[in-house]
Design a protein around this motif. Structure first.
Motif, PDB file in Angstrom:
ATOM      1  N   MET A  99       0.825  -1.203   0.000  1.00  0.00           N
ATOM      2  CA  MET A  99       0.000   0.000   0.000  1.00  0.00           C
ATOM      3  C   MET A  99       0.866   1.262   0.000  1.00  0.00           C
ATOM      4  SD  MET A  99      -3.170  -0.680  -0.364  1.00  0.00           S
ATOM      5  CE  MET A  99      -4.044   0.777   0.199  1.00  0.00           C
ATOM      6  N   GLY A 100       2.007   1.169  -0.684  1.00  0.00           N
ATOM      7  CA  GLY A 100       2.836   2.340  -0.908  1.00  0.00           C
ATOM      8  C   GLY A 100       3.759   2.723   0.218  1.00  0.00           C
ATOM      9  N   HIS A 101       3.945   1.859   1.203  1.00  0.00           N
ATOM     10  CA  HIS A 101       4.841   2.218   2.297  1.00  0.00           C
ATOM     11  C   HIS A 101       5.436   0.992   2.967  1.00  0.00           C
ATOM     12  CE1 HIS A 101       0.725   2.003   4.090  1.00  0.00           C
ATOM     13  NE2 HIS A 101       1.360   1.218   4.948  1.00  0.00           N
ATOM     14  N   LYS A 102       6.567   1.217   3.618  1.00  0.00           N
ATOM     15  CA  LYS A 102       7.155   0.215   4.499  1.00  0.00           C
ATOM     16  C   LYS A 102       6.622   0.457   5.909  1.00  0.00           C
ATOM     17  CE  LYS A 102      11.507   0.220   1.874  1.00  0.00           C
ATOM     18  NZ  LYS A 102      12.975   0.479   1.953  1.00  0.00           N
ATOM     19  N   GLN A 103       6.473  -0.610   6.653  1.00  0.00           N
ATOM     20  CA  GLN A 103       5.923  -0.511   7.999  1.00  0.00           C
ATOM     21  C   GLN A 103       6.980  -0.974   9.000  1.00  0.00           C
ATOM     22  OE1 GLN A 103       2.766  -3.265   8.805  1.00  0.00           O
ATOM     23  NE2 GLN A 103       1.794  -1.970  10.341  1.00  0.00           N
ATOM     24  N   TRP A 104       7.164  -0.195  10.081  1.00  0.00           N
ATOM     25  CA  TRP A 104       8.127  -0.629  11.095  1.00  0.00           C
ATOM     26  C   TRP A 104       7.655  -0.257  12.493  1.00  0.00           C
ATOM     27  CZ3 TRP A 104      10.515   3.106  14.167  1.00  0.00           C
ATOM     28  CH2 TRP A 104      10.471   4.415  13.681  1.00  0.00           C
ATOM     29  N   TYR A 105       8.162  -0.991  13.461  1.00  0.00           N
ATOM     30  CA  TYR A 105       7.840  -0.780  14.870  1.00  0.00           C
ATOM     31  C   TYR A 105       9.132  -0.640  15.671  1.00  0.00           C
ATOM     32  CZ  TYR A 105       3.027  -2.357  14.053  1.00  0.00           C
ATOM     33  OH  TYR A 105       1.741  -2.482  13.627  1.00  0.00           O
ATOM     34  N   LYS A 106       8.987   0.001  16.796  1.00  0.00           N
ATOM     35  CA  LYS A 106      10.080   0.031  17.774  1.00  0.00           C
ATOM     36  C   LYS A 106       9.872  -1.159  18.715  1.00  0.00           C
ATOM     37  CE  LYS A 106      10.230   3.131  21.058  1.00  0.00           C
ATOM     38  NZ  LYS A 106      10.376   4.400  21.813  1.00  0.00           N
ATOM     39  N   ARG A 107      10.876  -2.063  18.790  1.00  0.00           N
ATOM     40  CA  ARG A 107      10.715  -3.298  19.554  1.00  0.00           C
ATOM     41  C   ARG A 107      11.944  -3.533  20.428  1.00  0.00           C
ATOM     42  NH1 ARG A 107       9.585  -8.882  16.338  1.00  0.00           N
ATOM     43  NH2 ARG A 107      11.860  -8.906  16.184  1.00  0.00           N
ATOM     44  N   ARG A 108      11.711  -4.064  21.622  1.00  0.00           N
ATOM     45  CA  ARG A 108      12.821  -4.296  22.552  1.00  0.00           C
ATOM     46  C   ARG A 108      13.783  -5.334  22.000  1.00  0.00           C
ATOM     47  NH1 ARG A 108      13.016  -7.778  27.924  1.00  0.00           N
ATOM     48  NH2 ARG A 108      13.663  -9.181  26.255  1.00  0.00           N
ATOM     49  N   LYS A 109      15.069  -5.108  22.217  1.00  0.00           N
ATOM     50  CA  LYS A 109      16.062  -6.080  21.797  1.00  0.00           C
ATOM     51  C   LYS A 109      15.892  -7.364  22.611  1.00  0.00           C
ATOM     52  CE  LYS A 109      19.420  -2.441  20.723  1.00  0.00           C
ATOM     53  NZ  LYS A 109      20.718  -1.825  21.092  1.00  0.00           N
ATOM     54  N   PRO A 110      16.092  -8.529  22.013  1.00  0.00           N
ATOM     55  CA  PRO A 110      15.870  -9.785  22.730  1.00  0.00           C
ATOM     56  C   PRO A 110      16.715  -9.927  23.986  1.00  0.00           C
ATOM     57  CG  PRO A 110      16.022 -10.181  20.370  1.00  0.00           C
ATOM     58  CD  PRO A 110      16.402  -8.747  20.582  1.00  0.00           C
ATOM     59  N   ASN A 111      17.955  -9.446  23.959  1.00  0.00           N
ATOM     60  CA  ASN A 111      18.857  -9.665  25.102  1.00  0.00           C
ATOM     61  C   ASN A 111      18.826  -8.525  26.123  1.00  0.00           C
ATOM     62  OD1 ASN A 111      20.034  -7.737  23.546  1.00  0.00           O
ATOM     63  ND2 ASN A 111      22.060  -8.704  23.425  1.00  0.00           N
ATOM     64  N   ALA A 112      17.927  -7.561  25.946  1.00  0.00           N
ATOM     65  CA  ALA A 112      17.838  -6.458  26.906  1.00  0.00           C
ATOM     66  C   ALA A 112      17.106  -6.934  28.156  1.00  0.00           C
ATOM     67  CB  ALA A 112      17.136  -5.261  26.278  1.00  0.00           C
ATOM     68  N   ASN A 113      17.775  -6.847  29.307  1.00  0.00           N
ATOM     69  CA  ASN A 113      17.190  -7.336  30.562  1.00  0.00           C
ATOM     70  C   ASN A 113      16.397  -6.201  31.213  1.00  0.00           C
ATOM     71  OD1 ASN A 113      16.519  -8.837  32.776  1.00  0.00           O
ATOM     72  ND2 ASN A 113      18.522  -8.633  33.771  1.00  0.00           N
TER      73      ASN A 113
END
Length: 1461
Positions: free
Chosen positions: A588-602
Motif C-alpha cells: 500500500m505504498g509504504h514500508k511498515q516498522w515498529y520500535k521493539r525491545r532487543k531480545p537480550n535487553a534485561n
C-alpha cells in the motif's frame, strides 16, 4: 597490597551476592482462586485492569479489579440470573449483563457497581443482542423476542429496541419483525459521511404480509424509523432487492448477503457491498456459477482496510474452500488461495498477523480431491502470504529441533519439509490463534514434514519476524500467551496434566520453568487484549487427587511476572523492526516498522494499555499500487474500457476532436506511494471513444484479418470470444468496443465455454495443451493434456456442475498420420486440467452422468467404447461392438450397461441410449433419470427407432421430444415428432411429416419463456415430395405442448398497410425454421421479452423462398402476427425488448433499422459511409438485456476478412423505466402484466392462468439491470379438453378423438403405481392421458376410467383412522406444545438455527445459548464440562472472535461473517 586483594575479594563477594539475590528475585509469583465452573467468558474491560468472569452454568458474574488476582461476585446482580455478559466496545467503563427475563443490569464503573434496567421483551437468543454506536456510546440497539399467545402455544418474532442514553431512559421500539439491526457507525474502520443516526435493519416488508425470505429486505432510517423507512435498493431496484439473508459491517465495508428468490432460481447467493453507504455494487467473483454462492457456503473472514476476504465452498462437502480477496471497494474478487481448510460450521483456517499489514497464515488441504471424492482424512499444509494474498508460500521449517538436533527431513525441499500449524478450525485457547499486538511475534503448535501431524505429536514454534523464519521452542503441544509487548512469553503443556509453566524473557532464546504447587490440566491462558501486562491468567482443571488444601476442581491462577525484571527499558534497549522483508517490503505504498525491545535487553517495556505504534516510510509507486479505474476492467496486465468513457457535457462537440481521459488506472485508495510510476495520469483520446450525447447512437468498426469461424459470449457477461479461420482467437470485454488477441503466438482449433461456470472457457490447440480462463478471459493459463484433441466424432471436453471436473478425449498413437494403432482415449481431471487420470481407450463418447437436472453420482462417468481395444479405431470391423459402460469413483468401479449401442445423449433430466438389439436388425431406446437404472422406450406402431435416424429435440416440459425420420434419401428428409410421458418411457405421436435436413436438424423450435408453445414446419405434400423431390412446407404452432397443432393466423395487412393478395382460408403465415439458419442461436424468441416472436416468412398457401420473404412479429406468443418490415432481415432483441435491431439479410447494407416500441415504428442508423457490409450475424449478450450489439459480416470486395461493427444505443434514451407494481398507480408504470390468455377463447394454458411482467410497448425508456418480476400464477383452472393428449397406442381420428391404433393393445392397468402415492382409489386407463406439464384440477376427467378402491389403508373409513391416529397425536401434541412454550422455541417464520435454538432448554444447555462472540475457548472449557454429562451436543454451539451467526428463514442455512469491531 594485601588490603587491595582483600578489597577486591570483598567487592567480588558483594557482586556475587547482588547477582545471586537479583537472580533469586526474578522468580514469578502466583495467586490461586478456586471456582465452581470453568468460565464461559473471561474478558477484560479494554485498557483497564478490570476483568469479568462469567459462570454460565450457575448464571453468575464475578469481577476482579486487579487483573484476576482476587475476585468478588458482582454487586447488584441477583445470583443465578446472568444469561450473557456483553462489554461496550467503545466505552471501557460500561458493561451489560442480560438475563432470560426483561430486567437486565448495567455497570458504568467497570463492574464495581451494577444497576438494573428494564426492556419490554426478553432478549433474543442470538450471539449478540446488543449493537453499539462508535461515535455516540449511549446509542444502543437491543434485539428481543416477542411472543403472541395462540391456543396452547405462542408464535414469536424478533423486535429491535433502541436507547440513546445507554438504557438510562426507557428503550423504545425501533423495528418490529427484525432479523438484525445495526448502526452504520458501528465500526471505527467503516469510515463514511452518513448521518450519525443512520441505522440498517434486515426485516420484513409489511406489504408482503408474511415473514418468508422473499419478503426480507434491508431497510434504513436516520430517525430511528419513526417517520423514515427506506428500502435499500442495493443498486438493483427496490423490487429486486429482496431475499436479504444477512447484513454485517466488515472492516471498511458494509456487506449484504441476498438470496435469489425468483421463481426459477437455483437459490444462489449474492453479495452487495458499499464503502460509503450511498452506492451499492454486486461483488463479482471470478468463479461465478462454479461456486454458486449458497447459504452456509461462504465465510467473510478477517479482512484488511483495503481488501475484503471471502472463503467460498465450491463443492458439496463443505470442508474445502477457496479464498478470494477483493479490490479496494470490495466488488471485484480474485482467487487468492485454493483448497482452504474449513469445518462444517464455516470456520476457516485463515488469520492475519496482528499489526503487520499484508501478512497472513492459512491452511490448505493437499489431498482435496480425495477428501471430496472419497472422504479421505485431510492432509493439511500451512502457507503464508506477505502481500495481502497475492502470492502464498510454505512456512520455512527450522533446521534443528529444540535440542539442537537436525530435523528429520530436508528443509530446502519445501514441498516435502515445511512447517505446518494448527489454526482457526482447531482452537485450543481464547482469542487470536497465532499473534498478539506484540510486533512481529508469532507462535503456533505444529509439525515439520509434508503435512500437519496429529495434535499430540506436535511441538511449539516461534517466529520473531512475522513468520519469515521459525524456531522450535518447546517439545509437545503447548498453550501460549504474550505479555509485556512480547518480552514475556508463557507456555504450558496442552497434552497432559502438569505442574510447570515455561516462560521466556528474551523472546524465546532461553526458557525458564516455574513450578506450581499442584498439578493441573490447562484450559486457557489470557492477558490484557493489547498484551502489555506482566500478569497472565491461567484457567485450569485440577485432577481429583490434587484437590486438597482448599484447591477445588476448577482454578484460576494469577501469574505475576512483574518481579522478574527490575529495570524499565530505555531508548537504547529498542531496535527498529521492519514488518516485511524482501520484495514484499512495500505494501500500500509504504514500508511498515515498529520500535521493539532487543531480545537480550534485561528490562521490562511497561507502558500498560499502550498499543504498539506503527510507523510508515513511503515507497516509490510501482504497478502494484494501481488498480483499474471506474468503468475499466482488468485484462491481463492492462485495464480496458468497459465501453465509451463518460465525459462532461461540451467537452466533445465533434467526433474529430480530442479530450483528456482516464488512462484506465487509478491509485488504490489509501495508498501512500510517491513518485515512481504515474500510471494514473490522464491521456489524450479521440472523442469517438467518449460516450455520445443523449439521443445519439455510436458505432465502432474493427476489421479482422480472417473470417470468423466461431464466436460466443461468456454467459452473463459482456465478454465475447471470436476464433478466426487462421486459428487466432480474439476477445472483447466490452461487447466489441475494443478487441485484443489471446496468446498471439498460438493457433487454436476450437474453444469451449463451460456450461456450468459462466467465467470459464477453454482454447484448444492441436497439441498436448490448451489454455483456460476462470475469470472471463482476464487471464489465461496453459494446461497440459494427456493427448492432442481427438479427430474422431467424440466431443473433446466434457463438463459437469462441479466446474473443476473435466473429461478430455484425445488422439493416441496417431502421430504423423499413422493409423495402425490410432485411437481415442479419455482422461478425467478434478482440478481444471492441472492433472489427468486415465478413464478408457477406444472411446467414441465419454461424459459425466451428472447434469444440472440429471441427478447422479458426481464421480460417475459414462463411456461408449469399442469392446475390442486393439488395432486402429479408424478401421473398426463390424464385429467390434460399441459398449456402454458406467463407472463410479471416476471409472474405478465399472459396470456394463449395454452390450451394444449406437449412441447416447443427455437432455435435461433424461439420459437417452440407443441400444442395438441382439438381432442387430433394429434399435431400442432406453431412458434413465439417474444414469444407472434404465427403462425401454415404448413407441406407437411403426414408430420404433429401428434403422431410421432420430433426433432428440428437447425436454423442458416434463416430456421428451424425439424426431423420428420417416423419409430419407433417395427421398427428401422428413419425419414424425414423438412425445413421451413424464419418465420418458411411453411415446405418442405429436406431429407428422415434420421437416428436417441432411444434417439432422429439424424445423422444431419451442418458444423461450412460454413453455409448451412450439412451431414446426410440416411437409404438406409427402406423397408428391416422395416422387418429385420438392417439399411444400407449411408452419404450424401448438399451445399445449404438442397435443394439438394449427396454422399460424395471418395478419390482415402488410407493413405498408396493403392487404395480402392471398385471402382465402388456405392462406396462412409460414415462416422459415431452424434448418435454414446460419446461426442456430438466432432464435424466434428471447428470454428477456416474454411473448415476443420474430420470424422471416410469407402469407400464402405454402412457404416460399427466403429472399422472397418478409419479416413478421408476434407479441402474444404466436396467436396473432403482424408484418414489421419488407424483405428478409436478421434480428436481435436488446434491453428486455426496449430496443429491436434488424439488418437486411438479402444483400450488403450500410445501415441497420431499429425500433424502441417493438415494431410500431422503425428508424435507420447508418454505420458505414464507405462500403456496405454483408451482415451474417447480429450478436449481443445471451440474456438479450444489453443495448449494445455486434454485427459480424464482410465487405464484398475484401474476401476472406471479417468486419465487426459495434453499435451502442446506450445514450439513445436516458430515462430509466419506472417499475411501480401498484394497481392504483398503474398510470406511472412503464411495465404491464400480460397473459397469453388475452384476446383468446381459452383463458388458460396448461391448467393455469399466468401473468408475465414486461415493458409496455410504447414506453420510451430503458429497462437496464432491473430484474423483471417473476411470472405469477393467477388462477388454477379446471381441466378441459386441451389439457389431455392421446394415451400410448392411441391416435387421433378424423373427429379429433383418440382411438386405439389398429393392431395394438392398450397399456396394462397400473393399480400399484396409482395407489403408491396414497390415493384412495385407482382408475382404469382410458384413451387419454393428462399432459404432464398441465396443473389443471377437477373439471374434465377423461383420463379416469372406472374407479377401484386401493388396497390397505385406503380401504378403511375416516372414522377408523380418526380413532387410530388422530387421538394419540392429540395427546402427543399437548405434551409437545407444553414443551414448545416452555422452551421459548415458538417463533414465526424466521429462526436463528445456530444461536442456541438447537439445544434442549434445560440446565446447563440453556446457558450455552449465550456463547461469547469473541471467545473460542469453549471447545476446551465449558464444552468439556457439558460433554461429560450429556451424550451429544449440537455442533453449532461454538463461536469465534469476529464470527457471527445471522438470521435466516426457516429453510435456510447459516451465513457467517467475520468482522472487526
Amino acid at each position: 597490597m594485601i588490603l587491595r586483594h582483600r578489597a577486591a575479594a570483598l567487592l567480588f563477594y558483594l557482586y556475587f551476592l547482588l547477582l545471586f539475590s537479583s537472580s533469586w528475585a526474578k522468580e514469578p509469583s502466583h495467586a490461586v482462586t478456586t471456582l465452581e465452573n470453568l468460565p464461559a467468558r473471561l474478558v477484560f474491560f479494554d485498557d483497564t485492569t478490570s476483568v469479568v468472569y462469567f459462570d454460565s452454568v450457575e448464571g453468575n458474574i464475578y469481577v476482579s479489579q486487579d487483573e484476576g488476582k482476587s475476585w468478588n461476585i458482582a454487586d447488584g446482580i441477583p445470583k443465578h440470573e446472568a444469561l450473557m455478559f456483553i462489554e461496550h466496545p467503545f466505552n471501557k467503563q460500561y458493561g451489560f449483563v442480560l438475563t432470560a427475563g426483561k430486567r437486565h443490569y448495567r455497570t458504568e464503573d467497570r463492574g464495581k457497581n451494577w444497576r438494573p434496567f428494564d426492556v419490554p421483551v426478553k432478549p433474543s437468543l442470538v450471539t449478540k443482542p446488543l449493537s453499539f454506536h462508535s461515535k455516540n456510546p449511549g446509542y444502543i440497539l437491543y434485539q428481543g423476542t416477542a411472543c403472541d399467545e395462540i391456543g396452547w402455544g405462542a408464535v414469536c418474532h424478533d423486535e429491535t429496541y433502541y436507547t440513546t442514553e445507554a438504557f438510562s431512559s426507557d428503550a423504545r421500539l425501533l423495528f418490529r419483525d427484525s432479523a438484525r439491526c445495526q448502526f452504520a457507525h458501528s465500526s471505527v474502520a467503516f469510515k463514511h459521511e452518513a448521518h450519525d443516526d443512520l441505522i440498517y435493519c434486515v426485516g420484513f416488508d409489511t406489504k408482503a404480509g408474511d415473514r418468508s425470505l422473499s419478503s426480507s429486505r434491508l431497510f434504513s432510517s436516520t430517525d430511528f424509523f419513526q417517520t423514515e423507512k427506506k428500502i435499500e435498493d442495493l443498486g438493483i431496484g427496490e423490487r429486486n432487492a429482496r431475499g436479504v439473508f444477512a447484513f454485517a459491517i466488515v472492516s471498511k465495508f458494509a456487506v449484504v448477503a441476498m438470496k435469489d428468490v425468483s421463481a426459477h432460481s437455483t437459490g444462489d447467493m449474492h453479495l452487495y457491498v458499499t464503502v460509503d453507504t450511498k452506492s451499492w455494487a454486486k461483488a463479482q467473483f471470478p468463479h461465478a456459477s462454479s461456486a454458486q454462492l449458497r447459504e452456509n457456503a461462504y465465510t467473510i473472514v478477517e479482512s484488511t482496510t483495503h481488501s475484503l476476504a471471502v472463503d467460498v465452498v465450491l463443492h458439496d462437502t463443505g470442508v474445502v474452500g477457496t479464498l478470494f480477496v477483493s479490490n479496494s471497494n470490495g466488488t471485484y474478487f480474485v482467487e487468492s488461495l485454493k483448497d482452504t481448510n474449513r469445518n462444517e460450521m464455516g470456520y476457516v483456517d485463515y488469520e492475519l498477523i496482528y499489526g503487520v499489514e499484508g501478512v497472513g497464515i492459512g491452511n490448505v488441504i493437499s489431498n482435496a480431491e480425495a477428501v471430496e471424492g472419497r472422504h479421505a482424512p485431510k492432509q493439511l499444509r500451512s502457507k503464508i502470504t506477505y502481500d495481502d494474498g497475492r502470492t502464498w508460500s510454505p512456512l520455512k521449517a527450522p533446521f534443528t529441533n529444540v535440542n539442537g538436533d537436525r530435523v528429520g527431513c530436508n528443509t530446502a525441499d519445501l514441498n516435502e519439509c515445511s512447517l505446518h500449524l494448527y489454526s482457526v478450525t482447531s482452537p485450543h485457547n481464547f482469542g487470536r490463534i497465532f499473534s498478539s499486538p506484540a510486533p512481529g511475534l508469532v507462535m503456533g503448535v505444529g509439525s515439520i514434514g509434508k503435512a500437519l501431524a496429529p495434535y499430540e505429536e506436535c511441538d511449539l514454534f516461534l517466529s520473531r519476524d512475522a513468520g519469515l523464519s521459525w524456531k522450535m521452542v518447546q517439545r509437545d503441544a503447548h498453550m501460549y500467551e504474550f505479555g509485556d509487548s512480547g518480552t514475556i512469553l508463557v507456555a504450558i503443556n496442552d497434552e497432559d496434566v502438569t505442574d510447570r509453566v515455561s516462560y521466556s524473557l528474551d523472546m524465546g532464546d532461553t526458557w525458564d520453568t516455574y513450578k506450581l504447587p499442584f498439578r493441573l490440566r490447562a484450559k486457557a491462558l489470557i492477558t490484557l487484549p493489547d498484551s502489555t501486562s506482566q500478569k497472565i491468567l491461567l484457567s485450569a482443571q485440577v485432577p481429583r487427587q490434587d484437590q486438597k488444601n482448599g484447591i477445588g476442581r476448577y482454578v484460576l491462577i494469577h501469574l505475576d511476572f512483574a518481579d522478574t525484571r527490575d529495570r524499565k527499558c530505555e531508548e537504547a534497549d529498542f531496535d527498529k523492526w521492519y514488518a516485511r522483508a524482501g520484495k514484499s517490503e512495500c505494501l500500500m505504498g509504504h514500508k511498515q516498522w515498529y520500535k521493539r525491545r532487543k531480545p537480550n535487553a534485561n528490562c521490562y517495556v511497561g507502558g500498560k494499555f499502550e498499543d504498539p505504534v506503527g510507523h510508515e516510510d513511503n515507497c516509490e509507486c510501482t504497478d502494484i499500487d494501481f488498480e483499474c479505474d471506474y468503468n475499466f476492467v482488468r485484462k491481463g496486465d492492462s485495464c480496458e474500457p468497459n465501453g465509451p468513457e463518460h465525459i462532461p457535457a461540451g467537452v466533445c462537440t465533434l467526433p474529430s476532436q480530442k479530450y483528456m481521459g482516464s488512462s484506465g488506472w487509478r491509485k488504490i485508495p489509501g495508498n501512500t506511494c510517491e513518485g515512481g510510476e504515474r500510471k494514473d495520469e490522464p491521456v489524450e483520446k479521440d472523442c469517438s471513444q467518449a460516450q455520445p450525447a443523449e439521443g445519439q447512437i455510436a458505432h465502432r468498426i474493427h476489421e479482422f484479418s480472417s473470417t470468423v469461424a466461431q464466436q460466443a459470449y461468456f454467459r452473463d457477461s459482456q465478454t465475447i470470444l471470436v476464433r478466426l479461420m487462421d486459428g487466432s482467437v480474439w476477445i472483447s470485454g466490452n461487447e466489441g468496443f475494443t478487441w485484443g488477441q489471446v496468446e498471439e503466438e498460438e493457433r487454436f482449433v476450437a474453444f469451449y465455454h463451460h456450461p456450468y461456470s459462466n467465467d470459464r472457457a477453454y482454447l484448444l490447440t492441436s497439441n498436448n495443451y490448451f489454455y483456460t480462463t476462470t475469470d472471463t478471459g482476464r487471464s489465461w493459463n496453459r494446461r497440459n493434456t494427456p493427448s492432442p484433441p481427438n479427430t474422431f466424432r467424440a466431443q473433446v471436453l466434457r463438463f459437469q456442475p462441479r466446474s473443476d471436473n473435466l473429461i478430455w478425449v484425445g488422439n493416441v498413437d496417431c502421430e504423423d498420420g499413422s493409423i495402425s494403432k490410432c485411437h481415442a482415449e479419455a482422461h478425467y481431471s478434478t482440478d481444471n486440467g492441472n492433472g489427468w487420470n486415465f478413464v478408457e481407450k477406444f472411446v467414441v463418447n465419454c461424459a459425466w452422468a451428472v447434469d444440472s437436472k440429471l441427478s447422479a453420482d458426481p464421480t460417475e462417468i459414462i463411456c461408449e467404447s469399442y469392446s475390442i481395444k486393439q488395432g486402429s479405431q479408424r478401421l473398426i470391423s463390424a464385429e467390434n461392438r460399441l459398449e456402454l459402460v458406467e463407472g463410479k469413483e471416476f471409472f474405478r468401479k465399472k459396470q456394463k450397461l449395454f452390450d451394444e449401442v449406437v449412441g447416447f445423449a443427455k437432455f435435461s433430466e433424461y439420459l437417452v441410449v440407443a441400444e442395438m438389439l441382439p438381432s442387430r436388425q433394429s434399435l431400442d431406446l432406453q431412458v434413465s433419470l439417474d444414469g444407472v437404472n434404465f427403462a425401454p422406450g415404448m413407441f406407437p406402431p411403426g414408430m420404433k427407432p429401428d434403422s431410421h435416424a432420430y433426433t432428440v429435440l428437447e425436454s423442458s416440459t416434463k416430456s421428451l421430444f424425439l424426431h423420428k425420420t420417416m423419409s430419407e434419401p433417395p427421398f427428401p428428409y422428413w419425419g414424425n415428432i414423438l412425445k413421451s410421458n413424464s419418465n420418458g418411457t411411453y411415446f405418442i405421436l405429436a406431429a407428422e411429416n415434420v421437416n428436417r435436413d441432411d444434417r439432422g436438424y429439424v424445423d422444431f423450435e419451442k418458444m423461450i419463456g412460454l413453455d409448451g408453445i412450439a412451431l414446426v414446419n410440416v411437409v404438406a405434400n409427402p406423397l408428391e415430395a416422395s416422387m418429385m423431390g420438392r417439399k411444400s412446407l407449411k408452419t404450424k404452432i401448438t399451445h399445449n405442448d404438442g397435443s394439438t397443432w394449427k396454422y399460424l393466423k395471418p395478419p390482415q395487412k402488410d407493413s405498408l398497410g396493403n392487404p395480402y393478395p392471398c385471402d382465402t382460408t388456405n392462406c396462412n403465415l409460414h415462416v422459415h425454421g431452424y434448418t435454414e439458419r446460419t446461426d442456430p442461436r438466432a432464435t424466434y424468441s428471447s428470454p428477456s421479452v416474454v411473448g415476443l416472436i420474430m420470424a422471416v416468412g410469407n402469407v400464402g398457401e405454402e412457404l416460399i423462398g427466403y429472399t422472397s420473404s418478409d419479416t413478421f412479429m408476434s407479441r402474444d406468443g404466436g396467436f396473432n402476427w403482424e408484418e414489421v418490415h419488407k424483405d428478409a432481415h436478421l434480428w436481435e432483441f436488446g434491453d428486455s425488448g426496449s430496443i429491436l435491431i434488424m439488418a437486411n439479410d438479402e444483400g450488403p447494407t450500410d445501415r441497420v433499422i431499429y425500433s424502441t416500441d417493438q415494431g410500431l415504428t422503425w428508424r435507420e442508423y447508418q454505420f458505414s459511409s464507405d462500403e456496405k457490409v454483408r451482415v451474417r450475424v447480429i450478436a449481443t449478450v445471451p440474456s438479450d438485456t444489453s443495448r449494445k450489439f455486434i454485427l459480424f459480416g464482410e465487405y464484398p470486395s475484401h474476401g476472406g476478412k471479417t468486419v465487426a461493427v459495434h453499435i451502442d444505443f446506450s445514450a439513445l434514451i436516458n430515462r430509466k423505466c419506472a417499475c411501480v407494481l401498484d394497481p392504483d398507480n398503474s398510470q406511472t408504470d412503464d411495465f404491464e402484466f400480460w397473459s397469453p390468455s388475452e384476446e383468446r377463447d381459452q383463458s388458460c394454458l396448461f391448467g393455469r392462468r399466468t401473468l408475465y411482467h414486461r415493458r409496455l410497448r410504447d414506453a420510451q425508456c430503458y429497462v437496464g439491470g432491473q430484474k423483471l418480476k417473476d411470472e405469477e400464477v393467477q388462477d388454477k383452472c379446471t381441466c378441459t379438453e386441451v389439457d389431455f393428449e392421446c394415451e400410448f397406442n392411441y391416435v387421433k381420428n378424423s373427429n379429433n378423438e383418440c382411438e386405439l391404433a389398429s393392431g395394438t393393445q392398450p397399456l396394462p392397468e397400473d393399480p400399484d403405481g396409482q395407489c403408491a402415492s396414497g390415493a384412495d382409489y385407482w382408475f382404469e386407463r382410458t384413451a387419454y392421458r393428462k399432459i404432464p406439464y398441465s396443473s389443471c384440477e377437477g373439471g374434465d376427467t377423461r383420463d379416469h376410467g372406472k374407479p377401484h378402491p386401493c388396497p390397505g389403508i385406503g380401504g378403511h373409513s375416516w372414522l377408523f383412522w380418526w380413532t387410530i391416529i388422530l387421538i394419540p397425536f392429540a395427546f402427543t401434541g399437548m405434551v409437545g406444545m407444553w414443551y414448545y412454550r416452555k422452551s421459548g422455541m415458538a417463533r414465526g417464520t424466521i429462526r436463528l438455527p445456530n444461536d442456541g435454538r438447537s439445544f434442549n432448554d434445560s440446565g446447563v444447555l440453556a446457558t450455552l445459548a449465550s456463547v461469547p462472540w469473541f471467545l473460542i475457548g469453549l471447545g476446551g472449557i465449558a464444552y468439556e464440562w457439558v460433554a461429560s454429562r450429556f451424550d451429544s451436543l449440537s455442533g453449532g454451539y461454538r463461536t469465534r472472535r469476529g464470527y457471527r451467526n445471522l438470521p435466516v428463514d426457516e429453510d435456510a442455512q447459516i451465513l457467517r461473517f467475520r468482522d472487526e469491531e
